[in-house]
Design a protein around this motif. Structure first.
Motif, mmCIF file in Angstrom:
data_model
loop_
_atom_site.group_PDB
_atom_site.id
_atom_site.type_symbol
_atom_site.label_atom_id
_atom_site.label_comp_id
_atom_site.label_asym_id
_atom_site.label_seq_id
_atom_site.Cartn_x
_atom_site.Cartn_y
_atom_site.Cartn_z
ATOM 1 N N ALA A 126 0.880 -1.147 -0.093
ATOM 2 C CA ALA A 126 -0.107 0.210 -0.121
ATOM 3 C C ALA A 126 0.460 1.397 0.024
ATOM 4 N N ALA A 127 0.438 2.360 -0.612
ATOM 5 C CA ALA A 127 1.058 3.509 -0.722
ATOM 6 C C ALA A 127 1.503 4.069 0.838
ATOM 7 N N GLU A 128 0.499 3.916 1.434
ATOM 8 C CA GLU A 128 0.813 4.457 2.920
ATOM 9 C C GLU A 128 1.986 3.870 3.715
ATOM 10 N N ARG A 129 2.163 2.543 3.486
ATOM 11 C CA ARG A 129 3.314 1.680 3.880
ATOM 12 C C ARG A 129 4.656 2.168 3.252
ATOM 13 N N LEU A 130 4.692 2.521 2.040
ATOM 14 C CA LEU A 130 5.599 2.966 1.237
ATOM 15 C C LEU A 130 6.139 4.348 1.780
ATOM 16 N N TRP A 131 5.132 5.051 1.939
ATOM 17 C CA TRP A 131 5.422 6.512 2.415
ATOM 18 C C TRP A 131 5.962 6.460 3.905
ATOM 19 N N GLN A 132 5.316 5.433 4.854
ATOM 20 C CA GLN A 132 5.720 5.566 6.350
ATOM 21 C C GLN A 132 7.347 5.207 6.247
ATOM 22 N N GLU A 133 7.565 4.001 5.374
ATOM 23 C CA GLU A 133 8.977 3.814 5.402
ATOM 24 C C GLU A 133 10.045 4.856 4.945
ATOM 25 N N THR A 134 9.563 5.327 3.909
ATOM 26 C CA THR A 134 10.269 6.457 3.208
ATOM 27 C C THR A 134 10.496 7.437 4.045
ATOM 28 N N THR A 135 9.362 8.140 4.572
ATOM 29 C CA THR A 135 9.461 9.130 5.635
ATOM 30 C C THR A 135 10.514 9.185 6.739
ATOM 31 N N ARG A 136 10.357 7.866 7.205
ATOM 32 C CA ARG A 136 11.145 7.512 8.438
ATOM 33 C C ARG A 136 12.513 7.336 7.987
ATOM 34 N N ALA A 137 12.943 6.919 6.866
ATOM 35 C CA ALA A 137 14.217 6.892 6.297
ATOM 36 C C ALA A 137 14.657 8.158 6.151
ATOM 37 N N ARG A 193 22.009 19.009 8.795
ATOM 38 C CA ARG A 193 21.537 20.353 9.206
ATOM 39 C C ARG A 193 20.188 20.238 9.926
ATOM 40 N N ASN A 194 19.629 18.958 9.909
ATOM 41 C CA ASN A 194 18.159 18.810 10.717
ATOM 42 C C ASN A 194 17.200 19.360 10.089
ATOM 43 N N ASP A 195 17.245 19.431 8.585
ATOM 44 C CA ASP A 195 16.033 20.164 7.816
ATOM 45 C C ASP A 195 14.946 19.181 8.018
ATOM 46 N N ILE A 196 13.612 19.971 7.923
ATOM 47 C CA ILE A 196 12.393 19.279 8.307
ATOM 48 C C ILE A 196 12.036 18.389 7.029
ATOM 49 N N LEU A 197 10.984 17.624 7.364
ATOM 50 C CA LEU A 197 10.744 16.569 6.089
ATOM 51 C C LEU A 197 10.064 17.187 4.765
ATOM 52 N N PRO A 198 9.419 17.969 4.940
ATOM 53 C CA PRO A 198 9.060 18.503 3.241
ATOM 54 C C PRO A 198 10.365 19.272 2.680
ATOM 55 N N VAL A 199 11.485 19.895 3.154
ATOM 56 C CA VAL A 199 12.658 20.009 2.536
ATOM 57 C C VAL A 199 13.340 18.673 2.202
ATOM 58 N N ARG A 200 13.361 17.945 3.069
ATOM 59 C CA ARG A 200 14.013 16.620 2.513
ATOM 60 C C ARG A 200 13.433 15.803 1.512
ATOM 61 N N TYR A 201 12.309 15.729 1.651
ATOM 62 C CA TYR A 201 11.607 15.167 0.258
ATOM 63 C C TYR A 201 11.641 15.837 -1.083
ATOM 64 N N ALA A 202 11.651 17.364 -0.839
ATOM 65 C CA ALA A 202 11.742 18.089 -2.007
ATOM 66 C C ALA A 202 13.180 17.795 -2.596
ATOM 67 N N LEU A 203 14.319 17.843 -1.633
ATOM 68 C CA LEU A 203 15.389 17.671 -2.419
ATOM 69 C C LEU A 203 15.669 16.074 -2.822
ATOM 70 N N LEU A 204 14.828 15.276 -2.555
ATOM 71 C CA LEU A 204 14.898 13.940 -3.367
ATOM 72 C C LEU A 204 14.279 13.940 -4.477
ATOM 73 N N PRO A 219 1.766 13.362 2.004
ATOM 74 C CA PRO A 219 0.913 14.690 2.882
ATOM 75 C C PRO A 219 1.275 16.022 1.839
ATOM 76 N N ALA A 220 0.273 16.969 1.738
ATOM 77 C CA ALA A 220 0.432 18.103 1.444
ATOM 78 C C ALA A 220 1.549 18.942 1.327
ATOM 79 N N ASP A 221 1.972 19.022 2.264
ATOM 80 C CA ASP A 221 3.262 19.963 2.699
ATOM 81 C C ASP A 221 4.543 19.552 1.858
ATOM 82 N N CYS A 222 4.491 18.087 1.852
ATOM 83 C CA CYS A 222 5.724 17.241 1.361
ATOM 84 C C CYS A 222 5.608 17.383 -0.029
ATOM 85 N N SER A 223 4.263 17.166 -0.822
ATOM 86 C CA SER A 223 4.235 17.377 -2.194
ATOM 87 C C SER A 223 4.181 18.619 -2.956
#
Length: 446
Positions: A195-206, A264-275, A313-317
């Motif tokens: 499920a997409a939710e499980r993929l995202w959960q593992e990705t965000t934690r990583a 740098r301890n950047d927040i998740l939306p920034v890290r996902y955007a860099l990906l 989530p909306a902030d990351c996308s």
């Protein structure tokens, strides 16, 4: 001896546990035992109860919460207590298992179904000093190895992502035989059942670990990255201009950027955007390499597709779309004509949502600083004694100043001045903003 002992009282001192049958034994299991051995803070505690039935758990006062197998909450601590269980593969995907619970299921049976040896350790609540380690997890912790417990590992596709995430969290190596099983899972088509939710959960934690590059490296090594994130996998082997990217490879640049953002301890939306920010380089025609003109426009739909597939989530996308599409213009912002500069600032929505400009600025700091940080890190220099690679670049400072200029344009006053003809307000406001930016640029030139 295990340090950071469990705070649980002995069974005889707990009014709930004391009501369990005399034959029942309660064990703390999994991540809490692992993290105690690593002397890390323990966030969650999970327990396994051996020698009990669901009826006995209810009679003791536990509240049932498990749907697929018996899991109960302690009425006072709200911690999870699961009956010892064995499992058998009965279908495809993460949910394709039949679980078997019975008082005859042993602790070793329960631990055998777990993914990695470092997660297959236990300690008795009434004897927390003595670790129970039937599969060599403590040895693998010392050696920094992620190793599967049994061949049942290959029955659960989610474990591919979990291993990659643990590699990112602990910077551990993956045992060769475990990688083979991961490759088998990647080739089996079962990753597509997740499920997409499980993929995202593992990705965000990583992404929020100290070394997210390891997540990508492990997934790529076992062939899973191209199945889960083909847009990211396509970056590897794509060359960039060495004067801007001494690491050359576009995929390596993403790894360095993510690790620098973690430092740098950047927040998740920034890290996902860099990906996502350079996904368009994976779609550059090879005859144009190492140039990647227009990769921002090519990357925007790829970032959107990845976000939709992962149900981010909306902030990351939102951050991924902004930074992927506009980071090239942001780097050129001091040379942009006022119209183009205003378009960029309004796309960043600097007047209503200033955090979006913060995302863009942070991504710019990482984008340019990652190569210097990576070099210093490889040379084992004292990173925190020099922050030149962590400074806000001039182009980002220019954007921040231009945004402040826009905020000072008095939209209310312009609206009042054109109250007799409201249809003229948008054009007047646009003109005022262009004039303000032109004056700002003129003063900077002077």
């Amino acid at each position: 001896m295990i340090e950071n002992k469990s705070p649980a009282e002995k069974i005889t001192a707990d009014p709930v546990l004391s009501r369990l049958p005399a034959t029942a034994r309660v064990y703390e299991v999994g991540g809490a035992v692992r993290d105690a051995l690593l002397e890390l803070p323990i966030a969650d505690r999970d327990y396994v109860v051996v020698g009990a039935t669901p009826e006995a758990m209810l009679a003791a006062g536990f509240r049932p919460v498990g749907q697929d197998f018996p899991v109960f909450l302690h009425p006072q601590t709200q911690e999870e207590y699961a009956l010892a269980r064995a499992e058998k593969k009965s279908g495809r995907g993460y949910h394709g298992f039949t679980f078997y619970t019975d008082p005859s299921v042993t602790l070793e049976d329960d631990l055998r179904r777990r993914d990695l040896t470092i997660n297959a350790m236990a300690r008795a609540v009434d004897d927390a000093d003595t670790p129970i380690d039937p599969y060599g997890g403590e040895r693998d912790l010392r050696e920094g190895i992620l190793r599967h417990v049994s061949l049942a590992f290959a029955e659960d596709p989610l474990r591919v992502l979990r291993v990659a995430r643990f590699a990112a969290r602990f910077d551990f190596a993956v045992a060769g035989e475990t990688l083979m099983l991961m490759r088998r899972l990647a080739d089996s088509g079962e990753l597509e059942t997740l499920a997409a939710e499980r993929l995202w959960q593992e990705t965000t934690r990583a992404l929020m670990t100290k070394k997210p590059s390891r997540f990508l490296q492990v997934l790529r090594t076992c062939g899973a990255l191209e199945k889960i994130m083909p847009e990211v996998a396509a970056l590897y082997g794509v060359p960039q201009k060495p004067e801007h990217h001494p690491e050359i490879d576009a995929g390596i640049h993403i790894e360095q950027a993510l690790d620098f953002a973690a430092w740098r301890n950047d927040i998740l939306p920034v890290r996902y955007a860099l990906l996502c920010h350079d996904l368009g380089k994976g779609a550059t025609p090879p005859q144009q390499w190492p140039s990647h003109a227009g990769h921002e426009a090519r990357g925007a739909p790829l970032a959107r597709a990845l976000s939709e597939r992962l149900k981010t989530p909306a902030d990351c996308s939102d951050a991924a779309q902004l930074i992927t599409q506009w980071h090239g213009e942001a780097w050129r912002s001091p040379e942009l004509h006022e119209e183009a500069l205003l378009t960029l600032l309004m796309a960043a929505d600097v007047l209503r949502r200033p955090q979006r400009l913060r995302w863009l600025v942070d991504a710019m700091i990482v984008d340019i600083g990652a190569k210097y940080w990576a070099r210093k890190n490889l040379q084992n220099e004292k990173l925190r004694n020099e922050n030149s690679y962590n400074e806000t670049p001039a182009e980002a400072r220019f954007l921040e100043s231009a945004a402040n200029v826009l905020r000072k344009v008095d939209a209310a006053a312009i609206a009042r001045a054109h109250a007799d003809d409201p249809a003229t307000i948008p054009a007047a406001l646009h003109t005022a903003r262009i004039e303000a930016l032109a004056e700002f640029k003129r003063k900077r030139r002077c």
